[in-house]
Write an enzyme that holds these catalytic residues in place. Structure first.
Site, PDB file in Angstrom:
ATOM      1  N   ASN A 183      13.598   3.866   4.409  1.00 18.79           N
ATOM      2  CA  ASN A 183      12.673   2.872   4.979  1.00 18.79           C
ATOM      3  C   ASN A 183      11.580   3.603   5.732  1.00 18.79           C
ATOM      4  O   ASN A 183      11.779   4.731   6.196  1.00 18.79           O
ATOM      5  CB  ASN A 183      13.436   1.953   5.948  1.00 18.79           C
ATOM      6  N   HIS A 189       9.068   2.870   9.062  1.00 25.26           N
ATOM      7  CA  HIS A 189       8.839   1.956  10.183  1.00 25.26           C
ATOM      8  C   HIS A 189       7.615   2.456  10.942  1.00 25.26           C
ATOM      9  O   HIS A 189       7.487   3.658  11.198  1.00 25.26           O
ATOM     10  CB  HIS A 189      10.069   1.933  11.098  1.00 25.26           C
ATOM     11  N   SER A 217       0.831  -1.212   0.000  1.00 24.05           N
ATOM     12  CA  SER A 217       0.000   0.000   0.000  1.00 24.05           C
ATOM     13  C   SER A 217       0.865   1.263   0.000  1.00 24.05           C
ATOM     14  O   SER A 217       0.470   2.291  -0.567  1.00 24.05           O
ATOM     15  CB  SER A 217      -0.980   0.005   1.177  1.00 24.05           C
ATOM     16  N   ASP A 231      16.119  -0.680  11.746  1.00 19.95           N
ATOM     17  CA  ASP A 231      15.178   0.384  12.124  1.00 19.95           C
ATOM     18  C   ASP A 231      15.885   1.545  12.821  1.00 19.95           C
ATOM     19  O   ASP A 231      15.466   2.040  13.871  1.00 19.95           O
ATOM     20  CB  ASP A 231      14.050  -0.176  13.010  1.00 19.95           C
ATOM     21  N   ARG A 236      12.999  -8.047   5.066  1.00 18.87           N
ATOM     22  CA  ARG A 236      14.279  -8.754   5.129  1.00 18.87           C
ATOM     23  C   ARG A 236      15.287  -7.862   5.828  1.00 18.87           C
ATOM     24  O   ARG A 236      15.313  -6.646   5.611  1.00 18.87           O
ATOM     25  CB  ARG A 236      14.818  -9.043   3.720  1.00 18.87           C
TER      26      ARG A 236
HETATM   27  C1  GRF Z   1       3.904  -0.696   6.865  1.00 15.78           C
HETATM   28  O1  GRF Z   1       3.220  -0.584   8.079  1.00 15.78           O
HETATM   29  C2  GRF Z   1       5.330  -0.252   7.034  1.00 15.78           C
HETATM   30  O2  GRF Z   1       5.503   0.743   7.990  1.00 15.78           O
HETATM   31  C3  GRF Z   1       6.001  -1.511   7.499  1.00 15.78           C
HETATM   32  O3  GRF Z   1       5.369  -2.548   6.791  1.00 15.78           O
HETATM   33  C4  GRF Z   1       4.072  -2.143   6.423  1.00 15.78           C
HETATM   34  C5  GRF Z   1       3.972  -2.284   4.941  1.00 15.78           C
HETATM   35  O4  GRF Z   1       2.675  -2.108   4.436  1.00 15.78           O
HETATM   36  N1  GRF Z   1       7.412  -1.423   7.302  1.00 15.78           N
HETATM   37  P1  GRF Z   1       2.432  -2.026   2.870  1.00 15.78           P
HETATM   38  O5  GRF Z   1       3.027  -3.301   2.254  1.00 15.78           O
HETATM   39  O6  GRF Z   1       3.106  -0.808   2.340  1.00 15.78           O
HETATM   40  O7  GRF Z   1       0.954  -2.007   2.687  1.00 15.78           O
END
Ligand code: GRF
Length: 209
Positions: free
Chosen positions: A107, A109, A13, A145, A91
């Protein structure tokens, strides 16, 4: 035109939010590829439907993390990216991989780092009695992270929240935060100075959602 490669493992998403904003807002950038470590990841279907190149590097086919990361980097580099975006890419990346993309690897988080690195962030925030939760976009370093924080979005933790309800609220904030942070990167608005990230024009790097 900056070239963006997005790595996903599942739903995608955030990939969708970034690709849609990039196209709708006319960023000086293009999402050139979506790459997954999981065959059949939902995120790849969306990418393909938008004419974005897709590729899968299945981590289970590689004997070691270094072998997998080496092949992943080879596939990524074939797209000559200016920016590599981790969007739900599940990963842990080797130090060599992270060093190769230093300064061009982002990234997101789902917590207000440095609190709650790792998994089960929403449950941990609720159990800790936090009144605020959120998401963080950061440059990736060798520590999981961790890394210079580009922007953060906050949401309230409400009485009666479950990890699911809180995660939905945070995810909606992510879909605003991540495109914004990526846009800043491709527009050269981010200054990395002594481990801290500033917006060149002083735009607020905090979104209260
Ligand atoms: C999100 O909550 C992101 O913060 C975390 O994994 C989830 C990924 O969701 N790292 P999507 O695949 O982008 O819907």
């Amino acid at each position: 035109m900056k070239r963006i490669v997005i790595l996903v493992s599942g739903r995608g998403s955030n990939l969708q939010a970034i690709a849609q904003r990039c196209a709708a807002e006319g960023w000086p950038a293009r999402v050139v590829a979506a790459i997954s470590n999981r065959p059949g990841a939902e995120g790849l279907e969306f990418a393909a439907s938008q004419g974005i190149a897709t590729s899968t590097v299945d981590h289970r086919q590689y004997a070691s993390r270094e072998d997998f990361d080496g092949e992943l980097a080879r596939v990524i580099d074939a797209f000559a990216p200016d920016l590599v975006v981790l969007a739900g890419f599940m990963r842990i990346l080797s130090d060599g991989f992270v060093a190769h993309y230093a300064g061009r690897l982002l990234n997101i988080h789902p917590s207000l780092l440095p609190a709650f690195a790792g998994l089960h962030t929403h449950q941990r925030a609720i159990e800790a009695g936090c009144k605020v939760a959120g998401a963080t976009v950061h440059f990736v370093t060798a520590t999981l992270d961790h890394g210079p924080i580009v922007a953060q979005a906050t949401v309230p933790v409400l009485a009666g929240d479950t990890p699911e309800t809180l995660s939905q609220r945070v995810l909606a904030a992510e879909h605003v935060l991540y495109p914004l942070a990526v846009r800043w990167f491709v527009e050269d608005q981010l200054l990395l100075d002594d481990g801290r990230v500033r917006h060149r024009a002083g735009q607020s790097q905090l979104l209260a959602c």
